[in-house]
Design a protein around this motif. Structure first.
Motif, PDB file in Angstrom:
ATOM      1  N   SER A   2     -24.875 -54.340  24.800  1.00  0.00           N
ATOM      2  CA  SER A   2     -23.696 -53.616  25.230  1.00  0.00           C
ATOM      3  C   SER A   2     -24.061 -52.420  26.103  1.00  0.00           C
ATOM      4  CB  SER A   2     -22.914 -53.136  24.004  1.00  0.00           C
ATOM      5  OG  SER A   2     -21.818 -52.343  24.380  1.00  0.00           O
ATOM      6  N   THR A   3     -23.191 -52.162  27.074  1.00  0.00           N
ATOM      7  CA  THR A   3     -23.378 -50.995  27.945  1.00  0.00           C
ATOM      8  C   THR A   3     -23.115 -49.711  27.181  1.00  0.00           C
ATOM      9  OG1 THR A   3     -22.733 -52.266  29.888  1.00  0.00           O
ATOM     10  CG2 THR A   3     -22.570 -49.871  30.055  1.00  0.00           C
ATOM     11  N   TYR A   4     -22.216 -49.772  26.194  1.00  0.00           N
ATOM     12  CA  TYR A   4     -21.755 -48.562  25.523  1.00  0.00           C
ATOM     13  C   TYR A   4     -22.140 -48.530  24.043  1.00  0.00           C
ATOM     14  CZ  TYR A   4     -18.909 -48.227  29.719  1.00  0.00           C
ATOM     15  OH  TYR A   4     -18.502 -48.158  31.015  1.00  0.00           O
ATOM     16  N   GLN A   5     -22.399 -47.321  23.572  1.00  0.00           N
ATOM     17  CA  GLN A   5     -22.644 -47.100  22.153  1.00  0.00           C
ATOM     18  C   GLN A   5     -21.400 -46.558  21.462  1.00  0.00           C
ATOM     19  OE1 GLN A   5     -26.816 -45.530  21.331  1.00  0.00           O
ATOM     20  NE2 GLN A   5     -26.487 -44.704  23.380  1.00  0.00           N
ATOM     21  N   ALA A   6     -20.484 -46.024  22.249  1.00  0.00           N
ATOM     22  CA  ALA A   6     -19.245 -45.445  21.727  1.00  0.00           C
ATOM     23  C   ALA A   6     -18.224 -45.437  22.857  1.00  0.00           C
ATOM     24  CB  ALA A   6     -19.484 -44.022  21.222  1.00  0.00           C
ATOM     25  N   ASP A   7     -16.963 -45.247  22.500  1.00  0.00           N
ATOM     26  CA  ASP A   7     -15.900 -45.129  23.495  1.00  0.00           C
ATOM     27  C   ASP A   7     -16.037 -43.759  24.177  1.00  0.00           C
ATOM     28  OD1 ASP A   7     -13.347 -44.430  24.700  1.00  0.00           O
ATOM     29  OD2 ASP A   7     -12.519 -46.175  23.675  1.00  0.00           O
ATOM     30  N   ILE A   8     -16.477 -43.773  25.424  1.00  0.00           N
ATOM     31  CA  ILE A   8     -16.782 -42.519  26.119  1.00  0.00           C
ATOM     32  C   ILE A   8     -15.554 -41.628  26.240  1.00  0.00           C
ATOM     33  CG2 ILE A   8     -17.419 -41.546  28.362  1.00  0.00           C
ATOM     34  CD1 ILE A   8     -19.563 -43.565  28.615  1.00  0.00           C
ATOM     35  N   ILE A   9     -14.402 -42.220  26.509  1.00  0.00           N
ATOM     36  CA  ILE A   9     -13.193 -41.411  26.673  1.00  0.00           C
ATOM     37  C   ILE A   9     -12.839 -40.705  25.369  1.00  0.00           C
ATOM     38  CG2 ILE A   9     -10.711 -41.497  27.139  1.00  0.00           C
ATOM     39  CD1 ILE A   9     -11.237 -43.798  29.052  1.00  0.00           C
ATOM     40  N   LEU A  14     -12.954 -35.729  22.099  1.00  0.00           N
ATOM     41  CA  LEU A  14     -13.371 -35.052  20.875  1.00  0.00           C
ATOM     42  C   LEU A  14     -14.229 -33.825  21.194  1.00  0.00           C
ATOM     43  CD1 LEU A  14     -13.319 -35.156  17.777  1.00  0.00           C
ATOM     44  CD2 LEU A  14     -15.403 -36.548  17.869  1.00  0.00           C
ATOM     45  N   LEU A  15     -15.150 -33.970  22.132  1.00  0.00           N
ATOM     46  CA  LEU A  15     -15.983 -32.834  22.528  1.00  0.00           C
ATOM     47  C   LEU A  15     -15.127 -31.701  23.109  1.00  0.00           C
ATOM     48  CD1 LEU A  15     -19.023 -34.696  24.143  1.00  0.00           C
ATOM     49  CD2 LEU A  15     -19.043 -33.367  22.030  1.00  0.00           C
ATOM     50  N   LYS A  16     -14.151 -32.043  23.919  1.00  0.00           N
ATOM     51  CA  LYS A  16     -13.260 -31.014  24.481  1.00  0.00           C
ATOM     52  C   LYS A  16     -12.528 -30.284  23.363  1.00  0.00           C
ATOM     53  CE  LYS A  16     -10.945 -33.542  27.441  1.00  0.00           C
ATOM     54  NZ  LYS A  16      -9.941 -33.868  28.501  1.00  0.00           N
ATOM     55  N   LYS A  17     -12.081 -31.030  22.361  1.00  0.00           N
ATOM     56  CA  LYS A  17     -11.382 -30.409  21.228  1.00  0.00           C
ATOM     57  C   LYS A  17     -12.311 -29.459  20.486  1.00  0.00           C
ATOM     58  CE  LYS A  17      -9.270 -31.683  16.776  1.00  0.00           C
ATOM     59  NZ  LYS A  17     -10.335 -31.136  15.914  1.00  0.00           N
ATOM     60  N   TRP A  18     -13.514 -29.907  20.207  1.00  0.00           N
ATOM     61  CA  TRP A  18     -14.459 -29.049  19.507  1.00  0.00           C
ATOM     62  C   TRP A  18     -14.761 -27.784  20.299  1.00  0.00           C
ATOM     63  CZ3 TRP A  18     -18.589 -33.298  18.037  1.00  0.00           C
ATOM     64  CH2 TRP A  18     -18.059 -34.116  17.039  1.00  0.00           C
ATOM     65  N   GLN A  89     -24.880 -27.171  23.906  1.00  0.00           N
ATOM     66  CA  GLN A  89     -25.301 -28.572  23.805  1.00  0.00           C
ATOM     67  C   GLN A  89     -24.114 -29.519  23.943  1.00  0.00           C
ATOM     68  OE1 GLN A  89     -27.207 -28.215  20.020  1.00  0.00           O
ATOM     69  NE2 GLN A  89     -29.121 -27.431  20.871  1.00  0.00           N
ATOM     70  N   ALA A  90     -23.008 -29.202  23.279  1.00  0.00           N
ATOM     71  CA  ALA A  90     -21.826 -30.055  23.370  1.00  0.00           C
ATOM     72  C   ALA A  90     -21.298 -30.113  24.805  1.00  0.00           C
ATOM     73  CB  ALA A  90     -20.736 -29.543  22.432  1.00  0.00           C
ATOM     74  N   THR A  91     -21.327 -28.978  25.501  1.00  0.00           N
ATOM     75  CA  THR A  91     -20.874 -28.945  26.898  1.00  0.00           C
ATOM     76  C   THR A  91     -21.769 -29.805  27.766  1.00  0.00           C
ATOM     77  OG1 THR A  91     -19.949 -26.720  26.630  1.00  0.00           O
ATOM     78  CG2 THR A  91     -20.434 -27.448  28.880  1.00  0.00           C
ATOM     79  N   ARG A  92     -23.056 -29.689  27.589  1.00  0.00           N
ATOM     80  CA  ARG A  92     -23.986 -30.481  28.398  1.00  0.00           C
ATOM     81  C   ARG A  92     -23.827 -31.975  28.109  1.00  0.00           C
ATOM     82  NH1 ARG A  92     -29.085 -26.188  28.287  1.00  0.00           N
ATOM     83  NH2 ARG A  92     -28.785 -25.508  30.447  1.00  0.00           N
ATOM     84  N   ILE A  93     -23.594 -32.330  26.856  1.00  0.00           N
ATOM     85  CA  ILE A  93     -23.385 -33.735  26.514  1.00  0.00           C
ATOM     86  C   ILE A  93     -22.090 -34.242  27.164  1.00  0.00           C
ATOM     87  CG2 ILE A  93     -22.903 -35.324  24.612  1.00  0.00           C
ATOM     88  CD1 ILE A  93     -24.781 -33.550  22.898  1.00  0.00           C
ATOM     89  N   LEU A  94     -21.049 -33.422  27.131  1.00  0.00           N
ATOM     90  CA  LEU A  94     -19.789 -33.793  27.771  1.00  0.00           C
ATOM     91  C   LEU A  94     -19.998 -34.045  29.264  1.00  0.00           C
ATOM     92  CD1 LEU A  94     -16.358 -32.116  27.126  1.00  0.00           C
ATOM     93  CD2 LEU A  94     -17.086 -32.612  29.446  1.00  0.00           C
ATOM     94  N   ILE A  95     -20.760 -33.171  29.911  1.00  0.00           N
ATOM     95  CA  ILE A  95     -21.046 -33.334  31.346  1.00  0.00           C
ATOM     96  C   ILE A  95     -21.837 -34.618  31.595  1.00  0.00           C
ATOM     97  CG2 ILE A  95     -22.356 -32.352  33.280  1.00  0.00           C
ATOM     98  CD1 ILE A  95     -21.556 -29.557  32.145  1.00  0.00           C
ATOM     99  N   LEU A  96     -22.800 -34.891  30.728  1.00  0.00           N
ATOM    100  CA  LEU A  96     -23.580 -36.123  30.876  1.00  0.00           C
ATOM    101  C   LEU A  96     -22.693 -37.360  30.791  1.00  0.00           C
ATOM    102  CD1 LEU A  96     -26.712 -35.273  28.705  1.00  0.00           C
ATOM    103  CD2 LEU A  96     -26.693 -35.651  31.172  1.00  0.00           C
ATOM    104  N   LEU A  97     -21.682 -37.317  29.931  1.00  0.00           N
ATOM    105  CA  LEU A  97     -20.801 -38.463  29.768  1.00  0.00           C
ATOM    106  C   LEU A  97     -19.866 -38.651  30.954  1.00  0.00           C
ATOM    107  CD1 LEU A  97     -19.913 -38.152  25.969  1.00  0.00           C
ATOM    108  CD2 LEU A  97     -21.505 -39.742  27.059  1.00  0.00           C
ATOM    109  N   MET A  98     -19.797 -37.669  31.823  1.00  0.00           N
ATOM    110  CA  MET A  98     -18.986 -37.783  33.038  1.00  0.00           C
ATOM    111  C   MET A  98     -19.790 -38.309  34.216  1.00  0.00           C
ATOM    112  SD  MET A  98     -16.603 -34.356  32.854  1.00  0.00           S
ATOM    113  CE  MET A  98     -15.514 -34.995  34.141  1.00  0.00           C
ATOM    114  N   LEU A  99     -21.074 -38.465  34.037  1.00  0.00           N
ATOM    115  CA  LEU A  99     -21.940 -38.963  35.108  1.00  0.00           C
ATOM    116  C   LEU A  99     -21.604 -40.430  35.383  1.00  0.00           C
ATOM    117  CD1 LEU A  99     -24.369 -37.799  36.757  1.00  0.00           C
ATOM    118  CD2 LEU A  99     -25.863 -38.852  35.054  1.00  0.00           C
ATOM    119  N   PRO A 100     -21.330 -40.794  36.631  1.00  0.00           N
ATOM    120  CA  PRO A 100     -21.008 -42.205  36.943  1.00  0.00           C
ATOM    121  C   PRO A 100     -22.124 -43.146  36.477  1.00  0.00           C
ATOM    122  CG  PRO A 100     -20.524 -40.792  38.819  1.00  0.00           C
ATOM    123  CD  PRO A 100     -21.253 -39.937  37.824  1.00  0.00           C
TER     124      PRO A 100
END
Length: 293
Positions: A2-9, A14-18, A89-100
């Motif tokens: 699988s390409t994904y380990q979790a639903d990125i959206i 969730l990260l934005k909420k935290w 760390q949460a912000t950086r992870i969120l940014i990474l998940l936005m990488l095409p």
């Protein structure tokens, strides 16, 4: 695979909420603007810049997470354990998940650039992000590189509370990670899959390490015996005798747990002869590997 380990959206939301509940107004405004900007076609330089600026803009405070937050995290990605994540760390992870990531080769190339140029804080976030990033099978090399780092905070981001190594590392890399954890004193009970991925080769390596430490008069964490326990034989029982004769109380508790774990008759007899009180505690579930942490 699988390409994904979790639903990125869902993880992104969730990260934005935290972060909204853990970051001040200035940091939230910057993050809101960056999310809008990075949602549009931008250059990799824009991603890298936002990734680097994160601690300056959102700070490094611990995330304020409720038991419900942690439960939702587990539902979105089994094993995801953000209990010690910071706003940076949460912000950086969120940014990474936005990488095409539609183009796998370009995506991995962009991540490689980050891994190659990252400083300690950035590397820590990258390894914390491994269980959420797309194309996980293509990240095995980077995980193996993390085992070799001399920076304990970076190593622990990979090894502790992280489901990625358990699921994707090959046996050689896994064994190297466990041995290094023992060597630098990282808590083994925080390594996910410790019991499931125990193997005879690792048990032998750890016993050799234990003998070297004993010969040098140096202590060894009692947690190694949890990994060795499934592979008890007469040679291991010689080590257990040593624990009963010269070990601390905690080491003797580990020795009894090891003896009683399997069906090795001599091991059970040894435990009963040396510490019947501890055997009784095991029967009453008052002594387990978890209580011995």
């Amino acid at each position: 695979m699988s390409t994904y380990q979790a639903d990125i959206i869902q993880v992104h939301d969730l990260l934005k909420k935290w972060l909204h509940g853990s970051t001040d107004a200035k940091g939230n405004e910057w993050l809101k603007q960056k999310i809008v900007t990075l949602s549009e076609p931008v250059t990799l330089k824009d991603f890298y810049l936002a990734f680097g600026l994160a601690p300056r803009m959102v700070g490094k405070l611990p995330l304020q997470l409720s038991p419900e937050d942690l439960s939702i995290a587990q539902q979105l990605r089994k094993g995801l354990t953000p209990t010690q994540w910071t706003t940076e760390q949460a912000t950086r992870i969120l940014i990474l998940l936005m990488l095409p990531h539609d183009n796998k080769e370009e995506y991995i190339k962009a991540l490689d650039q980050l891994f190659t140029t990252a400083e300690v804080g950035e590397l820590t976030a990258l390894y914390l992000a491994l269980p959420l990033l797309p194309h996980p099978e293509a990240l095995r090399f980077r995980a193996s590189e993390g085992v070799r780092t001399n920076m304990s905070v970076v190593f622990n981001a990979l090894a502790l509370d992280n489901p990625y190594p358990m699921e994707y590392m090959d046996e050689a890399a896994w064994n190297q990670m466990i041995l290094k954890s023992v060597f630098i004193g990282s808590p083994l009970h925080r390594i996910q899959g410790l019991d499931q991925r125990a193997n005879a080769t690792l048990a032998r390596i750890l016993r050799d390490f234990v003998h070297e430490r004993w010969a040098a008069g140096r202590p060894v964490t009692h947690e190694v015996w949890r990994i060795i326990a499934p592979f008890v034989d007469d040679a291991v029982l010689i080590d257990v005798e040593h624990l009963f004769e010269k070990g601390t109380e905690t080491e003797q508790q580990a020795a009894v747990l090891l003896c009683m774990q399997g069906n090795h008759i001599s091991a059970k007899s040894l435990a009963l002869s040396k510490r019947p009180d501890l055997v009784e505690k095991i029967k009453n579930q008052e002594l387990t590997w978890s209580t011995l942490q």
